[in-house]
Motif scaffolding. Structure first.
Motif, PDB file in Angstrom:
ATOM      1  N   TYR A   1      -3.840  23.857 -20.438  1.00 15.14           N
ATOM      2  CA  TYR A   1      -2.533  24.759 -20.071  1.00 15.14           C
ATOM      3  C   TYR A   1      -3.193  25.583 -19.578  1.00 15.14           C
ATOM      4  O   TYR A   1      -2.383  27.113 -19.615  1.00 15.14           O
TER       5      TYR A   1
ATOM      6  N   TYR B   1       8.246  11.795 -27.869  1.00 15.32           N
ATOM      7  CA  TYR B   1       7.548  13.401 -28.673  1.00 15.32           C
ATOM      8  C   TYR B   1       8.438  13.336 -29.902  1.00 15.32           C
ATOM      9  O   TYR B   1       9.025  14.595 -30.066  1.00 15.32           O
TER      10      TYR B   1
ATOM     11  N   ASN C   1      -7.075  17.605 -32.018  1.00 15.51           N
ATOM     12  CA  ASN C   1      -7.110  17.710 -30.273  1.00 15.51           C
ATOM     13  C   ASN C   1      -9.034  17.988 -30.974  1.00 15.51           C
ATOM     14  O   ASN C   1      -9.479  18.262 -29.542  1.00 15.51           O
TER      15      ASN C   1
ATOM     16  N   MET D   1      -6.342   9.618 -24.780  1.00 18.47           N
ATOM     17  CA  MET D   1      -6.102   9.633 -23.306  1.00 18.47           C
ATOM     18  C   MET D   1      -6.900   9.890 -22.532  1.00 18.47           C
ATOM     19  O   MET D   1      -7.968  10.202 -22.653  1.00 18.47           O
TER      20      MET D   1
ATOM     21  N   GLU E   1      -8.352  13.689 -23.246  1.00 16.39           N
ATOM     22  CA  GLU E   1      -7.816  13.968 -24.595  1.00 16.39           C
ATOM     23  C   GLU E   1      -7.799  13.116 -25.982  1.00 16.39           C
ATOM     24  O   GLU E   1      -7.941  12.331 -26.075  1.00 16.39           O
TER      25      GLU E   1
END
Ligand code: SAH
Ligand code: AVI
Length: 325
Positions: free
Chosen positions: A39, A56, A166, A252, A282
């Motif tokens: 981020y 999504y 996460n 991921m 992730e």
């Protein structure tokens, strides 16, 4: 009432920690990078684009639940001190702020590592809700929850978007135990969780046709390059994501598309990758009502209310401290 900006992780310390995490992650047997480093400004903007993708569904589903229940929640809980962890664009909290009959004197504290996006998001709220106390805290919520100012009244902690997914089980137990410590007996916790469902729906959400998730994934390599003077070539990495039914999570990864040597000069590190070698970037755990109840109880919280969208894709939970009534 104005807007306060606190920076708990000064830039130099944040960068030093990031460098340590990068060294540890990329020299581990199974190479990995912590997802909080997605981020930067570009990563936050890419995430916002993800939330608008047809595949999504998470953001739209959670938004629909919030729209339906915000008024009732605000009416019953009458929060005076709203704390949000990882608010991103601060879009969803607006459902709650709009439902407040009188926001005067109510405080909203937003804690996020995304420095640029947080300042911008809370700045926009300050224009829309001039009667509220707004407080932006640039910090890592895994480390700095203890630095939050004491409650100014009944506290509601928000953790939306399934960001809890996460974190691996030990990390999320530790994080939720810290959330528990933020709450007095009348405090409540509003948690968004993505739910287990058909793997095709899940896998499409993390590998969209327009390739935005691929770019979001690759962007972490740009963040690494900047942080430790590296020469990763993001386009030389393939986006690879899949659902593991056993672990109830999307994983991921980035896979090397060709053999490559990467220099991380600030770490005095040289890394060699063969075709197909991966970096795990992730995990995104998926939940059921039962697994959420267990997860909460392991950290001293109890599930009080369970809401889902009409399609049963996403859950929004109200939790309370377990050992007090
Ligand atoms: N809650 C928003 C944004 C989700 S994206 C939504 O539902 O749309 C995840 C957000 O959590 C990002 O803004 C990211 O910067 C923040 N974040 C991730 N890990 C963090 C950490 N350890 N400390 C603080 N913020 C974190
Ligand atoms: C922020 N977090 C909950 C998102 C998720 O769904 O795990 C991040 C994301 N990763 C890929 N797409 C979106």
């Amino acid at each position: 009432m104005g807007c306060l900006l606190d920076v708990h992780a000064d830039e130099a310390r944040f960068l030093a920690r990031m460098a340590d995490d990068i060294r540890r992650g990329l020299t581990a047997r199974r190479r990995q990078l912590p997802p909080k480093y997605f981020y930067d400004e570009a990563g936050s903007a890419l995430f916002e684009r993800i939330t608008e993708l047809p595949e999504y569904y998470l953001t739209r589903a959670e938004d629909a639940i919030l729209r339906d229940i915000a008024e009732d929640i605000v009416c019953r809980l009458a929060p005076r001190d709203i704390v949000e962890l990882g608010p991103g664009s601060c879009r969803k909290v607006r459902w709650l702020l709009d439902a407040l009959e009188d926001g005067r004197g109510v405080r909203y504290v937003a804690m996020d590592v995304g420095r640029e996006s947080l300042a911008q998001a809370v700045g926009a709220l300050a224009d829309e809700y001039p009667q509220m106390h707004l407080h932006a805290v640039v910090a890592d919520f895994e480390r700095h929850l203890g630095c939050l100012p004491p409650p100014t009244g009944r506290r509601l902690v928000l953790f939306l978007g399934s960001t809890i997914g996460n974190f691996d089980p030990p990390a999320r137990r530790a994080l939720l135990a810290q959330v528990r410590r933020l709450l007095d007996s009348d405090g409540r916790f509003l948690l968004g969780v993505d739910l287990v469902k058909d793997r095709r729906v899940l896998e499409a959400a993390y590998d969209d046709a327009a390739g935005v998730t691929r770019e979001f994934n690759r962007n972490i390599l740009r963040v690494v390059n900047r942080a430790v003077d590296g020469d990763f070539v993001p386009d030389a990495w393939r986006h690879h994501s899949f659902y593991s039914t056993e672990a109830s999570r999307i994983e991921m990864h980035l896979l090397a598309a060709a053999p490559q040597r990467v220099h991380l000069r600030a770490l005095e590190l040289v890394l060699d990758f063969d075709v197909g070698d991966g970096i795990w970037t992730e995990s995104s755990y998926k939940f059921t009502r039962e697994s959420v109840a267990v997860m909460l109880s392991e950290s001293g919280l109890a599930l009080e209310e369970w809401h889902t969208d009409r399609g049963g894709r996403f859950g929004l939970v109200v939790a309370r401290p377990a050992d007090r009534t």
